[in-house]
Motif scaffolding. Structure first.
Motif, PDB file in Angstrom:
ATOM      1  N   GLY A   1       0.783  -1.228   0.000  1.00 42.22           N
ATOM      2  CA  GLY A   1       0.000   0.000   0.000  1.00 42.22           C
ATOM      3  C   GLY A   1       0.817   1.281   0.000  1.00 42.22           C
ATOM      4  N   ILE A   2       2.152   1.193  -0.002  1.00 46.94           N
ATOM      5  CA  ILE A   2       2.989   2.385   0.056  1.00 46.94           C
ATOM      6  C   ILE A   2       3.952   2.392  -1.137  1.00 46.94           C
ATOM      7  CG2 ILE A   2       4.740   3.646   1.364  1.00 46.94           C
ATOM      8  CD1 ILE A   2       3.621   2.348   3.893  1.00 46.94           C
ATOM      9  N   PRO A   3       3.838   3.403  -2.013  1.00 45.75           N
ATOM     10  CA  PRO A   3       4.849   3.512  -3.073  1.00 45.75           C
ATOM     11  C   PRO A   3       6.161   4.013  -2.472  1.00 45.75           C
ATOM     12  CG  PRO A   3       3.311   5.325  -3.229  1.00 45.75           C
ATOM     13  CD  PRO A   3       2.816   4.433  -2.123  1.00 45.75           C
ATOM     14  N   ILE A   4       7.258   3.512  -2.983  1.00 49.06           N
ATOM     15  CA  ILE A   4       8.579   3.936  -2.526  1.00 49.06           C
ATOM     16  C   ILE A   4       9.314   4.481  -3.745  1.00 49.06           C
ATOM     17  CG2 ILE A   4      10.782   3.210  -1.536  1.00 49.06           C
ATOM     18  CD1 ILE A   4       9.240   0.872  -0.201  1.00 49.06           C
ATOM     19  N   ASP A   5       9.634   5.765  -3.718  1.00 48.98           N
ATOM     20  CA  ASP A   5      10.411   6.364  -4.792  1.00 48.98           C
ATOM     21  C   ASP A   5      11.815   6.625  -4.273  1.00 48.98           C
ATOM     22  OD1 ASP A   5       8.142   6.337  -6.401  1.00 48.98           O
ATOM     23  OD2 ASP A   5       7.578   8.376  -5.848  1.00 48.98           O
ATOM     24  N   VAL A   6      12.811   6.357  -5.118  1.00 45.60           N
ATOM     25  CA  VAL A   6      14.207   6.500  -4.720  1.00 45.60           C
ATOM     26  C   VAL A   6      14.897   7.410  -5.729  1.00 45.60           C
ATOM     27  CG1 VAL A   6      16.359   5.297  -4.194  1.00 45.60           C
ATOM     28  CG2 VAL A   6      14.159   4.152  -3.768  1.00 45.60           C
TER      29      VAL A   6
END
Length: 154
Positions: free
Chosen positions: A124-129
């Motif tokens: 449920g959580i997008p992770i952008d790097v």
């Protein structure tokens, strides 16, 4: 045909097996024909895939790589093979992103490089790097990466 020296390449123009892992993938480079001029090269991988190291389930990202070359350009077929070698590689989003970035920096010694990895939600959580080598060279036009932040259905 351009005057670019491709004599040292081992993958371009040949049938190559998909590397089993990023460590086995061979990244290759060619001399830049415009050394001393600052310009941006962009690679976009909208269907990057790796595996969650905990569950083994696939993770997906839209990756944008921008760099200002020094003396070298990455050979695009080798980059494609390197990126697809992550399909069976279990690693967290941050590790995958940094592995791509550092391999390119080590190979190319670019004047500047940035990577934006826009990962689709896991749990449920997008992770952008995001990472870059430092400030871009003065006067170089650096376009926006053009990837909207994740909004779900909203």
């Amino acid at each position: 045909m351009s005057g670019t020296d491709v004599s040292g390449l081992t993958q371009l123009g040949t049938s190559v097996e998909q590397p089993a892992s990023p460590e086995e993938a061979v990244l290759e480079r060619v001399p830049s024909g415009h050394s001393g001029q600052d310009y941006v090269v962009r690679f976009t991988a909208p269907e990057f895939t790796s595996l969650c190291p905990m569950t083994g389930q696939p993770d997906f990202a839209h990756i944008v790589i921008d760099y200002v070359p020094g003396d070298w350009l990455v050979e695009s077929k080798s980059l494609k093979l390197f990126l697809t070698s992550f399909r069976n590689h279990g690693s967290f989003h941050e590790d995958c992103t940094m592995k791509v970035a550092t391999r390119l920096v080590d190979l190319l010694e670019p004047r500047w490089l940035r990577i934006g990895a826009y990962w689709y939600p896991r749990g449920g959580i997008p992770i952008d790097v995001f990472w870059q080598t430092g400030a871009p060279p003065e006067g170089v036009w650096i376009p926006d990466q053009g990837v909207a932040p994740y909004r779900g259905r909203g």
